[in-house]
Design a protein around this motif. Structure first.
Motif, mmCIF file in Angstrom:
data_model
loop_
_atom_site.group_PDB
_atom_site.id
_atom_site.type_symbol
_atom_site.label_atom_id
_atom_site.label_comp_id
_atom_site.label_asym_id
_atom_site.label_seq_id
_atom_site.Cartn_x
_atom_site.Cartn_y
_atom_site.Cartn_z
ATOM 1 N N PHE A 168 -8.091 -13.691 -2.834
ATOM 2 C CA PHE A 168 -6.910 -13.376 -2.044
ATOM 3 C C PHE A 168 -6.168 -12.223 -2.723
ATOM 4 C CE2 PHE A 168 -7.685 -17.746 -0.765
ATOM 5 C CZ PHE A 168 -7.467 -17.706 0.604
ATOM 6 N N ASP A 169 -5.949 -11.163 -1.973
ATOM 7 C CA ASP A 169 -5.130 -10.046 -2.442
ATOM 8 C C ASP A 169 -3.766 -10.169 -1.780
ATOM 9 O OD1 ASP A 169 -7.039 -7.936 -3.929
ATOM 10 O OD2 ASP A 169 -8.145 -8.918 -2.306
ATOM 11 N N VAL A 170 -2.714 -10.202 -2.589
ATOM 12 C CA VAL A 170 -1.368 -10.419 -2.076
ATOM 13 C C VAL A 170 -0.564 -9.131 -2.198
ATOM 14 C CG1 VAL A 170 0.733 -11.802 -2.244
ATOM 15 C CG2 VAL A 170 -1.487 -12.836 -2.797
ATOM 16 N N ILE A 171 -0.068 -8.647 -1.067
ATOM 17 C CA ILE A 171 0.819 -7.489 -1.056
ATOM 18 C C ILE A 171 2.253 -7.991 -1.094
ATOM 19 C CG2 ILE A 171 1.579 -5.474 0.251
ATOM 20 C CD1 ILE A 171 -1.196 -5.274 1.459
ATOM 21 N N THR A 172 2.958 -7.696 -2.176
ATOM 22 C CA THR A 172 4.312 -8.222 -2.354
ATOM 23 C C THR A 172 5.162 -7.268 -3.185
ATOM 24 O OG1 THR A 172 5.613 -9.995 -3.374
ATOM 25 C CG2 THR A 172 3.440 -9.575 -4.318
ATOM 26 N N LEU A 173 6.423 -7.179 -2.845
ATOM 27 C CA LEU A 173 7.363 -6.398 -3.635
ATOM 28 C C LEU A 173 7.837 -7.152 -4.874
ATOM 29 C CD1 LEU A 173 9.570 -4.882 -0.776
ATOM 30 C CD2 LEU A 173 7.959 -3.656 -2.239
ATOM 31 N N PHE A 174 7.494 -8.443 -4.950
ATOM 32 C CA PHE A 174 7.947 -9.273 -6.060
ATOM 33 C C PHE A 174 6.787 -10.065 -6.670
ATOM 34 C CE2 PHE A 174 11.547 -8.641 -3.214
ATOM 35 C CZ PHE A 174 12.503 -8.151 -4.088
ATOM 36 N N PRO A 175 5.850 -9.365 -7.302
ATOM 37 C CA PRO A 175 4.701 -10.064 -7.902
ATOM 38 C C PRO A 175 5.108 -11.046 -8.991
ATOM 39 C CG PRO A 175 4.775 -7.756 -8.590
ATOM 40 C CD PRO A 175 5.765 -7.894 -7.480
ATOM 41 N N GLU A 176 6.267 -10.831 -9.604
ATOM 42 C CA GLU A 176 6.704 -11.721 -10.682
ATOM 43 C C GLU A 176 6.977 -13.137 -10.183
ATOM 44 O OE1 GLU A 176 10.385 -9.438 -9.196
ATOM 45 O OE2 GLU A 176 8.266 -9.027 -9.635
ATOM 46 N N LEU A 177 7.178 -13.309 -8.890
ATOM 47 C CA LEU A 177 7.402 -14.646 -8.345
ATOM 48 C C LEU A 177 6.150 -15.512 -8.419
ATOM 49 C CD1 LEU A 177 9.500 -13.833 -5.135
ATOM 50 C CD2 LEU A 177 10.322 -14.645 -7.344
ATOM 51 N N PHE A 178 4.986 -14.885 -8.502
ATOM 52 C CA PHE A 178 3.726 -15.623 -8.455
ATOM 53 C C PHE A 178 3.244 -16.082 -9.829
ATOM 54 C CE2 PHE A 178 3.902 -13.370 -4.514
ATOM 55 C CZ PHE A 178 3.208 -14.152 -3.603
ATOM 56 N N VAL A 221 -10.179 -19.699 -7.026
ATOM 57 C CA VAL A 221 -9.300 -18.964 -6.124
ATOM 58 C C VAL A 221 -8.785 -17.763 -6.913
ATOM 59 C CG1 VAL A 221 -7.247 -19.051 -4.665
ATOM 60 C CG2 VAL A 221 -8.633 -21.113 -4.974
ATOM 61 N N ASP A 222 -9.390 -16.629 -6.656
ATOM 62 C CA ASP A 222 -9.084 -15.402 -7.393
ATOM 63 C C ASP A 222 -7.962 -14.666 -6.663
ATOM 64 O OD1 ASP A 222 -9.071 -13.148 -8.923
ATOM 65 O OD2 ASP A 222 -11.034 -12.413 -8.277
ATOM 66 N N VAL A 223 -6.788 -14.615 -7.280
ATOM 67 C CA VAL A 223 -5.623 -13.984 -6.646
ATOM 68 C C VAL A 223 -5.271 -12.706 -7.389
ATOM 69 C CG1 VAL A 223 -3.224 -14.263 -5.945
ATOM 70 C CG2 VAL A 223 -4.756 -16.245 -5.934
ATOM 71 N N ARG A 224 -5.114 -11.625 -6.652
ATOM 72 C CA ARG A 224 -4.737 -10.336 -7.230
ATOM 73 C C ARG A 224 -3.488 -9.823 -6.512
ATOM 74 N NH1 ARG A 224 -10.727 -7.651 -8.391
ATOM 75 N NH2 ARG A 224 -11.790 -9.672 -8.691
ATOM 76 N N LEU A 225 -2.522 -9.377 -7.283
ATOM 77 C CA LEU A 225 -1.217 -8.990 -6.769
ATOM 78 C C LEU A 225 -1.094 -7.471 -6.684
ATOM 79 C CD1 LEU A 225 0.868 -11.510 -8.911
ATOM 80 C CD2 LEU A 225 0.051 -11.826 -6.563
ATOM 81 N N TRP A 226 -0.559 -6.995 -5.563
ATOM 82 C CA TRP A 226 -0.414 -5.561 -5.314
ATOM 83 C C TRP A 226 1.004 -5.284 -4.836
ATOM 84 C CZ3 TRP A 226 -4.943 -2.397 -5.612
ATOM 85 C CH2 TRP A 226 -6.142 -3.107 -5.778
#
Length: 258
Positions: A3-13, A31-36
């Protein structure tokens, strides 16, 4: 799955991936999560990602271009020979409500690109051109899509093999097909008698008797009663699908079930 997550607040994750039993799924990359962050793909000194809405009105709207550039970078990073393009999911109040069946489908998928909106929303042109599916947690509005994304990721992670420790744990969850889509029954633990604010409260005798068939029947009846009282539509769905036994119907016909 990825899962690639587009977010302005990656620190929340970050704390979420390191806490609780579901961290096993993230640490093992089941579950491989990558933050963008789309701000990394915005132009200008201020890396602007939002602007005022055309036509006037309150708030700000996320701009299409930074989101599009971010999405292209994700697709380039995910690109593998023969790999199907990952669907793009936007969390939105107008989306389809996430339920157990949906979580199960995502748990069996190869993942997705999750878009977390902010402010008054996202430029509709990005949605029309790039979004494949919209998901909602319910009929209410959040300040951003991050909480909804965390909910989806958590619901998927706990379904991964070995994450909960006991392979049968999630099968007893409310809405699970193993429970015929009904609500889970109440749970009890030590002490046998709890001296609470309403006085002594004992664990039901049947749960202490060690008779597995009686315990199973008791839990089934509690599940039926709870569903009938709180979510009668789930009971009707189970009945229409032929998932209720004669014993179930006999119990439900009793005037006092709880």
């Amino acid at each position: 799955m990825r899962f690639d997550v587009i977010t302005l607040f990656p620190e929340l994750f970050e704390p979420f991936f390191k806490s609780g039993i579901t961290r096993r799924a993230f640490e093992s990359k089941q579950v491989d999560v990558r933050l963008w962050n789309p701000r990394d793909f915005a132009e200008g000194n201020y890396r602007r990602v939002d602007d005022r809405p055309f036509g006037g009105g309150p708030g700000m709207v996320m701009m299409a271009e930074p989101l599009w550039q971010c999405l292209q970078a994700i697709r380039a990073d995910r690109a593998e020979p023969g790999e199907k393009r990952a669907p793009v999911v936007l969390f939105s109040p107008i989306g389809q409500r996430l339920d157990h069946a949906g979580a199960t489908q995502w748990a069996a998928s190869t993942g997705a690109v999750l878009v977390c909106g902010r402010y008054e929303g996202i430029d509709q042109r990005f949605i029309d051109a790039c979004v494949d599916q919209q998901i909602s947690l319910g009929d209410f509005v959040l300040s951003g899509g991050e909480i909804a994304a965390l909910a989806l990721l958590d619901s998927v992670a706990r379904l991964m093999p070995g994450v909960l420790g006991d392979e049968g744990s999630h099968q007893q969850d409310s809405f699970n097909p193993a429970l015929d889509g009904l609500l889970d029954s109440p749970h009890h633990t030590r002490p046998e008698v709890w001296n609470g604010p309403q006085g002594p409260m004992a664990v039901p005798d049947v749960l202490q008797g060690g008779h597995h068939e009686r315990i199973a029947r008791y839990r089934r009846e509690q599940s039926l009663a709870l569903t009938a009282r709180l979510r009668p539509e789930l009971l009707e769905e189970a009945r229409a699908a032929g998932r209720l036994s004669k014993a179930d119907e006999a119990f439900l016909s009793q005037p006092k079930r709880l």
